[in-house]
Design an enzyme around this catalytic site. Structure first.
Site, PDB file in Angstrom:
ATOM      1  NE  ARG A 162      -1.215 -11.899  -5.511  1.00  0.00           N
ATOM      2  CZ  ARG A 162      -2.015 -12.387  -4.556  1.00  0.00           C
ATOM      3  NH1 ARG A 162      -2.594 -13.534  -4.713  1.00  0.00           N
ATOM      4  NH2 ARG A 162      -2.237 -11.701  -3.448  1.00  0.00           N
TER       5      ARG A 162
ATOM      6  NE  ARG B 113      -3.318  -0.052   1.288  1.00  0.00           N
ATOM      7  CZ  ARG B 113      -3.595  -0.401   0.031  1.00  0.00           C
ATOM      8  NH1 ARG B 113      -2.815  -0.024  -0.967  1.00  0.00           N
ATOM      9  NH2 ARG B 113      -4.673  -1.130  -0.221  1.00  0.00           N
TER      10      ARG B 113
ATOM     11  CD  GLU C 133      -3.580   6.918  -0.194  1.00  0.00           C
ATOM     12  OE1 GLU C 133      -2.460   6.417  -0.021  1.00  0.00           O
ATOM     13  OE2 GLU C 133      -4.468   6.362  -0.824  1.00  0.00           O
TER      14      GLU C 133
ATOM     15  CG  HIS D 241      -3.940   4.703  -3.812  1.00  0.00           C
ATOM     16  ND1 HIS D 241      -4.038   4.479  -2.461  1.00  0.00           N
ATOM     17  CD2 HIS D 241      -3.784   3.486  -4.390  1.00  0.00           C
ATOM     18  CE1 HIS D 241      -3.952   3.158  -2.232  1.00  0.00           C
ATOM     19  NE2 HIS D 241      -3.791   2.551  -3.383  1.00  0.00           N
TER      20      HIS D 241
ATOM     21  N   GLY E 276      -2.461   2.966  -8.784  1.00  0.00           N
ATOM     22  CA  GLY E 276      -1.741   1.733  -9.156  1.00  0.00           C
ATOM     23  C   GLY E 276      -2.552   0.792 -10.028  1.00  0.00           C
TER      24      GLY E 276
HETATM   25  C1  GLV Z   1      -4.742  -0.619  -4.063  1.00  0.00           C
HETATM   26  O1  GLV Z   1      -4.022   0.018  -3.355  1.00  0.00           O
HETATM   27  C2  GLV Z   1      -5.259  -1.879  -3.692  1.00  0.00           C
HETATM   28  O2  GLV Z   1      -5.019  -2.344  -2.570  1.00  0.00           O
HETATM   29  O3  GLV Z   1      -5.961  -2.473  -4.536  1.00  0.00           O
HETATM   30  C1  GLV Z   2      -0.519  -8.444  -4.249  1.00  0.00           C
HETATM   31  O1  GLV Z   2      -1.279  -8.837  -5.110  1.00  0.00           O
HETATM   32  C2  GLV Z   2       0.792  -9.043  -4.066  1.00  0.00           C
HETATM   33  O2  GLV Z   2       0.825 -10.222  -3.744  1.00  0.00           O
HETATM   34  O3  GLV Z   2       1.774  -8.343  -4.278  1.00  0.00           O
END
Ligand code: GLV
Ligand code: GLV
Length: 320
Positions: free
Chosen positions: A158, A239, A268, A286, A288
């Site tokens: 996604r 990651r 991290e 971190h 995001g």
């Molecule tokens: C952030 O890194 C998450 O996995 O939600």
């Molecule tokens: C995470 O939500 C992904 O599918 O990239």
């Protein structure tokens, strides 16, 4: 009847907590931005029915073996590499994450990093604050173009796809690698599939969007990093351990990588000092998914998963 109890390892937004309380669940909240240490968490789990954990909480077999009543771990993240899934599955504990709701926020942040590194935003801001701006100059803070360049996406879930979608606005060519090729997506958007090596060799911006697994650990090792097109930028909002951090640092020092935009790190929250000294690197803590709306929604999804499972219903976003 015993009131069901959920342990929450740190202060997540009130939106989720109030939902739990409204559903008559006893909330044992560690009301701090810093999560519990394992020796603080274990006694709380002795009689807990549910756990809401952070991506920084390592939920091990050792911890789960002391949580006899636990029915669900709702991870407050889309990633769930912090949880020993086998241990949970063997004990019949459901694990859930927070997909979808953080896709746009994370894709937007990825773009913030692409723009920041290419336009040298952070470095230029510091220059102004330091009082060094004495007037327009023909060669002050020259950066790299974004429009018309090639964006390489590694991992087309996604988030990867949402990042690619935004590239259309910059007339970029998009290359991608994913273990599952997506012909429909290619047809609809014109993205082009390639191997990891192809993506590294041909992209001006390389952005990582795969989960960390045994097969993606050091996916970008020294050998692969050597394939990167000279002068490309690397963006990592996935990651840290997908990249061999030391090999990345060498590529930044040699100039093979023009810069990097990083939201995640191999060890991290430890970040090598040498990265902090580099002006062509933008370093984020971190963040995001860190928008108010997204974090509220993540808290609600954790709560809804806990409520569903404790009422004997299926979870809404299980990871297996
Ligand atoms: C952030 O890194 C998450 O996995 O939600
Ligand atoms: C995470 O939500 C992904 O599918 O990239």
């Amino acid at each position: 009847m015993k009131v069901p109890k959920v342990v929450i390892t740190a202060a997540i937004p009130e939106a989720g907590i109030s939902l739990l309380r409204a559903n008559h669940i006893d909330v044992d909240l560690h009301d701090s931005p810093q999560s519990l240490q394992p020796d603080e968490l274990i006694p709380k789990l002795h009689n807990a029915d549910a756990l809401i954990s952070l991506l920084s909480d390592s939920i091990t077999e050792h911890i789960l073996s002391q949580a006899p009543e636990l029915k669900i771990i709702a991870n407050y993240a889309v990633g769930f590499n912090n949880i020993d899934l086998n241990a949970a599955q063997n004990r019949g504990i459901i694990v859930t994450n927070t997909p979808d709701v953080l896709t746009a926020a994370t894709a937007d942040l990825t773009w913030a990093l692409i723009m920041s590194v290419s336009k040298r935003i952070v470095e230029a801001d510091r220059f102004v604050r330091d009082g060094k701006f004495t007037g327009w100059q023909p060669q002050l803070f020259l950066g790299g173009d974004v429009s018309g360049k090639t964006l390489g996406i590694i991992g087309a879930g996604r988030i990867g796809r949402a990042v690619a979608q935004r590239a259309a606005g910059f007339d970029m060519k998009v290359l991608y690698f994913s273990p599952n090729r997506k012909p429909d997506w290619e047809q609809k958007t014109g993205v082009v599939f390639g191997s990891v090596d192809d993506v590294l060799k041909q992209s001006d911006y390389i952005s990582l969007h795969c989960p960390i697994t045994e097969s993606t650990f050091h996916l970008l090792d020294a050998k692969r990093i050597a394939l990167i097109k000279p002068g490309a930028y690397l963006i990592n909002t996935a990651r840290g351990a997908v990249v061999d951090e030391q090999a990345m640092i060498k590529a930044l020092q040699s100039g093979q990588l023009a810069g990097a935009g990083l939201d995640v790190y191999e060890f991290e929250p430890k970040i090598p000092d040498i990265l902090k000294e580099m002006t062509n690197v933008v370093l984020l803590p971190h963040i995001g998914s860190a928008t108010t709306e997204t974090r509220d929604e993540m808290a609600r999804i954790c709560a809804k998963n806990v409520i569903a499972v404790l009422n004997g219903n299926p979870p809404i976003t299980p990871v297996f």
